[in-house]
Design a protein around this motif. Sequence first.
Motif, short mmCIF file in Angstrom:
data_model
loop_
_atom_site.label_atom_id
_atom_site.label_comp_id
_atom_site.label_asym_id
_atom_site.label_seq_id
_atom_site.Cartn_x
_atom_site.Cartn_y
_atom_site.Cartn_z
N GLY A 86 5.81 -1.84 -25.64
CA GLY A 86 6.48 -2.29 -26.87
C GLY A 86 7.71 -1.47 -27.18
O GLY A 86 8.77 -2.01 -27.55
N ALA A 87 7.61 -0.15 -27.03
CA ALA A 87 8.77 0.71 -27.29
C ALA A 87 9.88 0.45 -26.28
O ALA A 87 11.06 0.41 -26.65
CB ALA A 87 8.34 2.18 -27.26
N THR A 88 9.52 0.26 -25.02
CA THR A 88 10.52 -0.02 -23.99
C THR A 88 11.23 -1.34 -24.27
O THR A 88 12.46 -1.43 -24.21
CB THR A 88 9.87 -0.04 -22.59
N ILE A 89 10.46 -2.36 -24.57
CA ILE A 89 11.05 -3.67 -24.85
C ILE A 89 11.92 -3.61 -26.11
O ILE A 89 13.03 -4.16 -26.14
CB ILE A 89 9.96 -4.76 -24.96
N HIS A 93 16.04 -4.25 -26.39
CA HIS A 93 16.63 -5.11 -27.42
C HIS A 93 17.83 -4.41 -28.06
O HIS A 93 18.92 -4.97 -28.19
CB HIS A 93 15.54 -5.41 -28.45
N TYR A 94 17.63 -3.15 -28.48
CA TYR A 94 18.73 -2.37 -29.07
C TYR A 94 19.89 -2.21 -28.08
O TYR A 94 21.05 -2.36 -28.45
CB TYR A 94 18.26 -0.98 -29.50
N LEU A 95 19.56 -1.86 -26.84
CA LEU A 95 20.61 -1.64 -25.85
C LEU A 95 21.47 -2.89 -25.65
O LEU A 95 22.70 -2.81 -25.60
CB LEU A 95 19.99 -1.22 -24.51
N ALA A 96 20.83 -4.04 -25.54
CA ALA A 96 21.57 -5.29 -25.29
C ALA A 96 22.46 -5.65 -26.48
O ALA A 96 23.65 -5.96 -26.30
CB ALA A 96 20.59 -6.43 -25.00
N THR A 126 28.61 3.21 -32.06
CA THR A 126 27.95 1.93 -31.84
C THR A 126 26.82 2.09 -30.83
O THR A 126 25.74 1.53 -31.01
CB THR A 126 28.96 0.87 -31.37
N LEU A 127 27.04 2.89 -29.80
CA LEU A 127 25.99 3.17 -28.82
C LEU A 127 24.83 3.92 -29.46
O LEU A 127 23.67 3.58 -29.25
CB LEU A 127 26.56 4.00 -27.66
N MET A 128 25.13 4.92 -30.26
CA MET A 128 24.09 5.79 -30.80
C MET A 128 23.41 5.23 -32.06
O MET A 128 22.24 5.50 -32.29
CB MET A 128 24.67 7.18 -31.11
N ALA A 129 24.15 4.49 -32.87
CA ALA A 129 23.62 3.99 -34.15
C ALA A 129 24.35 2.70 -34.49
O ALA A 129 25.13 2.65 -35.44
CB ALA A 129 23.79 5.03 -35.25
N GLY A 130 24.11 1.66 -33.71
CA GLY A 130 24.82 0.39 -33.74
C GLY A 130 25.48 -0.03 -35.03
O GLY A 130 26.71 -0.16 -35.08
N PRO A 131 24.76 -0.26 -36.10
CA PRO A 131 25.39 -0.73 -37.32
C PRO A 131 26.41 0.24 -37.92
O PRO A 131 27.39 -0.20 -38.52
CB PRO A 131 24.20 -0.93 -38.28
N ILE A 132 26.22 1.53 -37.71
CA ILE A 132 27.21 2.50 -38.22
C ILE A 132 28.52 2.36 -37.44
O ILE A 132 29.60 2.38 -38.03
CB ILE A 132 26.67 3.94 -38.15
N GLY A 133 28.44 2.18 -36.13
CA GLY A 133 29.65 1.96 -35.35
C GLY A 133 30.38 0.70 -35.77
O GLY A 133 31.60 0.69 -35.90
N LEU A 134 29.63 -0.36 -35.99
CA LEU A 134 30.25 -1.60 -36.45
C LEU A 134 30.91 -1.40 -37.81
O LEU A 134 32.04 -1.83 -38.03
CB LEU A 134 29.21 -2.72 -36.52
N LEU A 135 30.22 -0.75 -38.71
CA LEU A 135 30.78 -0.49 -40.03
C LEU A 135 32.05 0.35 -39.93
O LEU A 135 33.05 0.06 -40.60
CB LEU A 135 29.75 0.22 -40.92
N LEU A 136 32.05 1.38 -39.10
CA LEU A 136 33.24 2.21 -38.92
C LEU A 136 34.41 1.37 -38.40
O LEU A 136 35.55 1.54 -38.84
CB LEU A 136 32.96 3.37 -37.97
N TYR A 137 34.12 0.47 -37.46
CA TYR A 137 35.19 -0.36 -36.93
C TYR A 137 35.75 -1.30 -38.00
O TYR A 137 36.97 -1.44 -38.14
CB TYR A 137 34.74 -1.17 -35.72
N LEU A 138 34.87 -1.91 -38.77
CA LEU A 138 35.35 -2.81 -39.83
C LEU A 138 36.17 -2.04 -40.87
O LEU A 138 37.19 -2.55 -41.35
CB LEU A 138 34.18 -3.55 -40.47
N LEU A 139 35.75 -0.83 -41.18
CA LEU A 139 36.54 0.00 -42.11
C LEU A 139 37.89 0.38 -41.50
O LEU A 139 38.91 0.35 -42.20
CB LEU A 139 35.76 1.26 -42.49
N LEU A 140 37.90 0.71 -40.22
CA LEU A 140 39.16 1.02 -39.55
C LEU A 140 40.11 -0.18 -39.59
O LEU A 140 41.30 -0.02 -39.87
CB LEU A 140 38.90 1.43 -38.10
#
Length: 155
Positions: A86-89, A93-96, A126-140
């Motif tokens: 379950g943890a691997t799957i 999911h997160y990686l993809a 985005t790699l380490m904490a997906g939504p934070i990376g997305l948020l940073l990009y939208l703010l940029l």
Amino acid sequence: MNWEMIFGVANACALLAWVVLALSPKRERVVPYVFFAGTVLLACLYAGLIIPLMAGLISDGGPAGRPSADFTTLAGVMALFDSPGGATIGWIHYLAFDLFVGIWIARNADQHQIARWLQVPILFFTLMAGPIGLLLYLLLRLITGKKQDDALLPS
């Protein structure tokens, strides 16, 4: 099932895709390869594992006697992640999805002439904490004075 090996292969595949995405000088030539060799491959691996797991065809390697795994209750989701399978799957999911978002960020940033040196830290987040990376990009995008509707909607 060797969940540790599957976890390692998925991680290596994703990490290679992220390195290529972040460092390739002519990104428009490599993005399709990163997409198919990274995101699509991870999505296929995910589907190839989650479907037989949920159908009871393969074991998740977890402890016996725990609540049954399902997506409708917190206890069910916790049971799903309380096993190597379950943890691997879940990790795949997160990686993809994080890689897919990273590809969108990189392509969108290139289209809007945002310097690569600004993109790389955002891709890292985005790699380490997906939504934070997305948020940073939208703010940029908002800060750089690009069209606001373009900054808020994927294009």
